[in-house]
Structure formats: structure tokens, C-alpha cells
Design a protein around this motif. Structure first.
Motif, PDB file in Angstrom:
ATOM      1  N   ILE A  89     114.462  30.550   8.133  1.00 39.76           N
ATOM      2  CA  ILE A  89     115.619  30.503   7.246  1.00 39.76           C
ATOM      3  C   ILE A  89     116.500  29.380   7.774  1.00 39.76           C
ATOM      4  O   ILE A  89     116.811  29.320   8.971  1.00 39.76           O
ATOM      5  N   GLY A  90     116.826  28.440   6.901  1.00 38.92           N
ATOM      6  CA  GLY A  90     117.591  27.268   7.308  1.00 38.92           C
ATOM      7  C   GLY A  90     116.741  26.286   8.085  1.00 38.92           C
ATOM      8  O   GLY A  90     115.540  26.485   8.295  1.00 38.92           O
ATOM      9  N   TYR A  91     117.385  25.204   8.519  1.00 37.14           N
ATOM     10  CA  TYR A  91     116.694  24.191   9.310  1.00 37.14           C
ATOM     11  C   TYR A  91     117.688  23.466  10.203  1.00 37.14           C
ATOM     12  O   TYR A  91     118.898  23.600  10.051  1.00 37.14           O
ATOM     13  N   ALA A  92     117.161  22.722  11.148  1.00 35.16           N
ATOM     14  CA  ALA A  92     117.964  21.863  12.014  1.00 35.16           C
ATOM     15  C   ALA A  92     117.872  20.452  11.444  1.00 35.16           C
ATOM     16  O   ALA A  92     116.776  19.978  11.150  1.00 35.16           O
ATOM     17  N   GLY A  93     119.009  19.807  11.263  1.00 38.90           N
ATOM     18  CA  GLY A  93     119.009  18.475  10.678  1.00 38.90           C
ATOM     19  C   GLY A  93     119.923  17.527  11.425  1.00 38.90           C
ATOM     20  O   GLY A  93     120.919  17.949  12.021  1.00 38.90           O
ATOM     21  N   GLY A  99     120.501   8.327  13.460  1.00 42.09           N
ATOM     22  CA  GLY A  99     120.876   8.048  14.837  1.00 42.09           C
ATOM     23  C   GLY A  99     121.408   9.234  15.629  1.00 42.09           C
ATOM     24  O   GLY A  99     121.543   9.149  16.853  1.00 42.09           O
ATOM     25  N   GLN A 100     121.701  10.341  14.984  1.00 40.26           N
ATOM     26  CA  GLN A 100     122.290  11.495  15.678  1.00 40.26           C
ATOM     27  C   GLN A 100     121.324  12.100  16.696  1.00 40.26           C
ATOM     28  O   GLN A 100     121.716  12.381  17.835  1.00 40.26           O
ATOM     29  N   LEU A 101     120.078  12.302  16.320  1.00 40.90           N
ATOM     30  CA  LEU A 101     119.108  12.888  17.240  1.00 40.90           C
ATOM     31  C   LEU A 101     118.871  11.963  18.433  1.00 40.90           C
ATOM     32  O   LEU A 101     118.833  12.423  19.584  1.00 40.90           O
ATOM     33  N   GLU A 102     118.754  10.679  18.187  1.00 44.82           N
ATOM     34  CA  GLU A 102     118.561   9.729  19.287  1.00 44.82           C
ATOM     35  C   GLU A 102     119.738   9.808  20.263  1.00 44.82           C
ATOM     36  O   GLU A 102     119.547   9.749  21.480  1.00 44.82           O
ATOM     37  N   GLY A 103     120.953   9.949  19.735  1.00 46.17           N
ATOM     38  CA  GLY A 103     122.133  10.086  20.587  1.00 46.17           C
ATOM     39  C   GLY A 103     122.077  11.351  21.434  1.00 46.17           C
ATOM     40  O   GLY A 103     122.413  11.326  22.622  1.00 46.17           O
ATOM     41  N   GLU A 104     121.648  12.449  20.844  1.00 46.02           N
ATOM     42  CA  GLU A 104     121.537  13.704  21.591  1.00 46.02           C
ATOM     43  C   GLU A 104     120.474  13.616  22.674  1.00 46.02           C
ATOM     44  O   GLU A 104     120.626  14.195  23.755  1.00 46.02           O
ATOM     45  N   ILE A 105     119.407  12.868  22.412  1.00 50.04           N
ATOM     46  CA  ILE A 105     118.361  12.692  23.421  1.00 50.04           C
ATOM     47  C   ILE A 105     118.892  11.827  24.566  1.00 50.04           C
ATOM     48  O   ILE A 105     118.649  12.121  25.744  1.00 50.04           O
ATOM     49  N   LYS A 129     116.858   7.537   7.936  1.00 45.76           N
ATOM     50  CA  LYS A 129     118.018   8.219   7.349  1.00 45.76           C
ATOM     51  C   LYS A 129     118.342   9.550   8.027  1.00 45.76           C
ATOM     52  O   LYS A 129     119.403  10.124   7.797  1.00 45.76           O
ATOM     53  N   GLY A 130     117.423  10.067   8.846  1.00 45.65           N
ATOM     54  CA  GLY A 130     117.690  11.319   9.536  1.00 45.65           C
ATOM     55  C   GLY A 130     116.421  12.074   9.902  1.00 45.65           C
ATOM     56  O   GLY A 130     115.314  11.608   9.672  1.00 45.65           O
ATOM     57  N   SER A 131     116.626  13.262  10.474  1.00 41.89           N
ATOM     58  CA  SER A 131     115.513  14.069  10.974  1.00 41.89           C
ATOM     59  C   SER A 131     115.699  15.521  10.560  1.00 41.89           C
ATOM     60  O   SER A 131     116.819  15.976  10.326  1.00 41.89           O
ATOM     61  N   LEU A 132     114.574  16.256  10.534  1.00 39.13           N
ATOM     62  CA  LEU A 132     114.583  17.654  10.150  1.00 39.13           C
ATOM     63  C   LEU A 132     113.537  18.390  10.971  1.00 39.13           C
ATOM     64  O   LEU A 132     112.437  17.869  11.195  1.00 39.13           O
ATOM     65  N   GLY A 133     113.894  19.594  11.423  1.00 44.34           N
ATOM     66  CA  GLY A 133     112.947  20.417  12.165  1.00 44.34           C
ATOM     67  C   GLY A 133     113.339  21.878  12.101  1.00 44.34           C
ATOM     68  O   GLY A 133     114.345  22.244  11.475  1.00 44.34           O
ATOM     69  N   CYS A 142     109.697  18.074  12.009  1.00 47.35           N
ATOM     70  CA  CYS A 142     108.798  17.927  10.854  1.00 47.35           C
ATOM     71  C   CYS A 142     108.999  16.615  10.116  1.00 47.35           C
ATOM     72  O   CYS A 142     108.105  16.170   9.401  1.00 47.35           O
ATOM     73  N   GLU A 143     110.157  16.017  10.270  1.00 45.61           N
ATOM     74  CA  GLU A 143     110.432  14.751   9.589  1.00 45.61           C
ATOM     75  C   GLU A 143     111.368  13.928  10.461  1.00 45.61           C
ATOM     76  O   GLU A 143     112.352  14.449  10.981  1.00 45.61           O
ATOM     77  N   HIS A 144     111.031  12.658  10.617  1.00 44.44           N
ATOM     78  CA  HIS A 144     111.910  11.731  11.340  1.00 44.44           C
ATOM     79  C   HIS A 144     111.836  10.392  10.626  1.00 44.44           C
ATOM     80  O   HIS A 144     110.791   9.754  10.581  1.00 44.44           O
TER      81      HIS A 144
END
Length: 183
Positions: free
Chosen positions: A121-125, A129-135, A34-38, A29-31
Motif C-alpha cells: 500500500i503506497g510507495y516510496a518516491g 536528484g533527491q535519492l542521489e542526495g540521500e545516498i 525525473k525521479g525514482s519509485l520503490g 522499481c523505477e529510476h
């Protein structure tokens, strides 16, 4: 390669071991730098909305485990901007958030159907650079969003169908065993 942006789906690699995200699909939902959220769209939470929000008079409204961050918060995506003000359109026809009081009123009046709104309930954040690293580590497979999958009520089908939608190279992954050593 698909660019990271609001509205894409992150499909967990079949062998991702993290129990929070094994066999999940996340709607980003947001990238931002500073970070990402989904939100995890296919992992049902063990309580329904009326258990968490006493003002909701309707029972049987499912809540999904959005992710392990801030498990004391409720979020939602919907397809009803004419009933819910303040949402952010993340893909055409799909909105993130809005005025929660309007949501409760619309639910209580029977104006919202389960296939038009999904609660988390809750979210993934992820931090910068963390999400790019996981990809890069191949933890996630990236796909364009599919509105039908986002609002699918049979959550156990979403992960497999997300892979099948990517074509034959990914479709076979949908049948991989959770632990290949047991095969």
C-alpha cells in the motif's frame, strides 16, 4: 559503487531516524532523471489484502507498507508472468505490476502462493536528484537485489539479512541498537 537502477535494494542506514524508513529495505522499481519509485519490502501493513480489496476471497494475504506516497493505492511485485500479463521485469524473474484482475482471479483460484507475490500500500518516491542526495548523505546502503529477500515472508529478518549479505564490514551493522545512546 552500484549504479541506481531498477531492481537494486536500498538498505536503510542503521541510524536513519525517519520513522517511515527506519530499518527498512526498499526494492527500487523505477529510476529515471525525473525521479525514482520503490517499495519497502519489510514493513508489514496492519490490514490484509481481503480487507482492502473485497473481491479477494482468500484471507491471510499480507500487505506491506510500500511507502508514504499515495497510501490509497495498491501495488505488487511477483514471479508469475505466465499468470499475470502486463508486468515489467525489474530483475530476472521479478515483475512489477500487471493486470490486477488477473491477480485477483489467480488468488481466488489458489494459483498464487504468498512467496510468489507481494502487495504494497503506497510507495516510496523521490524527485529528480533527491535519492542521489540521500545516498550521498549516507542514508542508504545500496545492494544488488536478492529474490529470496524480496519475497521473504518473515519481514523482521530482511533488514539484517540484507546487511549480512554485503559481507563482514556491513554484517556488524545488523546488530547495532536502534538508539546507541541507550547502549
Amino acid at each position: 559503487m552500484i549504479n541506481l537502477s531498477p531492481g537494486i535494494l536500498l538498505i536503510a542506514d542503521p541510524f536513519l531516524k525517519d520513522p517511515n524508513f527506519a530499518r527498512t529495505v526498499i526494492l527500487l522499481c523505477e529510476h529515471q532523471p525525473k525521479g525514482s519509485l520503490g517499495f519497502v519490502i519489510n514493513k508489514l501493513f496492519d490490514q490484509q489484502l481481503h480487507h482492502l480489496v473485497p473481491e479477494v476471497m482468500i484471507s491471510n494475504i499480507p500487505v506491506y507498507f510500500g511507502g508514504p506516497v499515495q497510501m490509497d493505492t495498491i501495488h505488487f511485485v511477483h514471479q508469475q508472468p505466465e499468470l499475470i500479463d502486463g508486468g515489467v521485469e525489474i530483475i530476472p524473474g521479478v515483475y512489477w505490476g500487471g493486470h490486477f484482475e488477473q491477480v485477483v482471479a489467480a488468488l481466488n483460484k489458489g494459483l498464487l502462493e504468498p512467496g510468489q507475490i507481494k502487495f504494497f500500500i503506497g510507495y516510496a518516491g523521490w524527485t529528480d536528484g533527491q535519492l542521489e542526495g540521500e545516498i550521498q548523505e549516507k542514508s542508504w546502503i545500496i545492494s544488488h537485489s536478492d529474490t529470496t529477500l524480496v519475497f521473504e515472508q518473515q519481514e523482521q529478518l530482511i533488514w539484517q539479512q540484507s546487511l549480512r549479505n554485503l559481507g563482514s564490514n556491513f554484517a556488524m551493522m545488523a546488530n547495532f541498537p536502534i538508539d546507541p545512546s541507550l547502549n
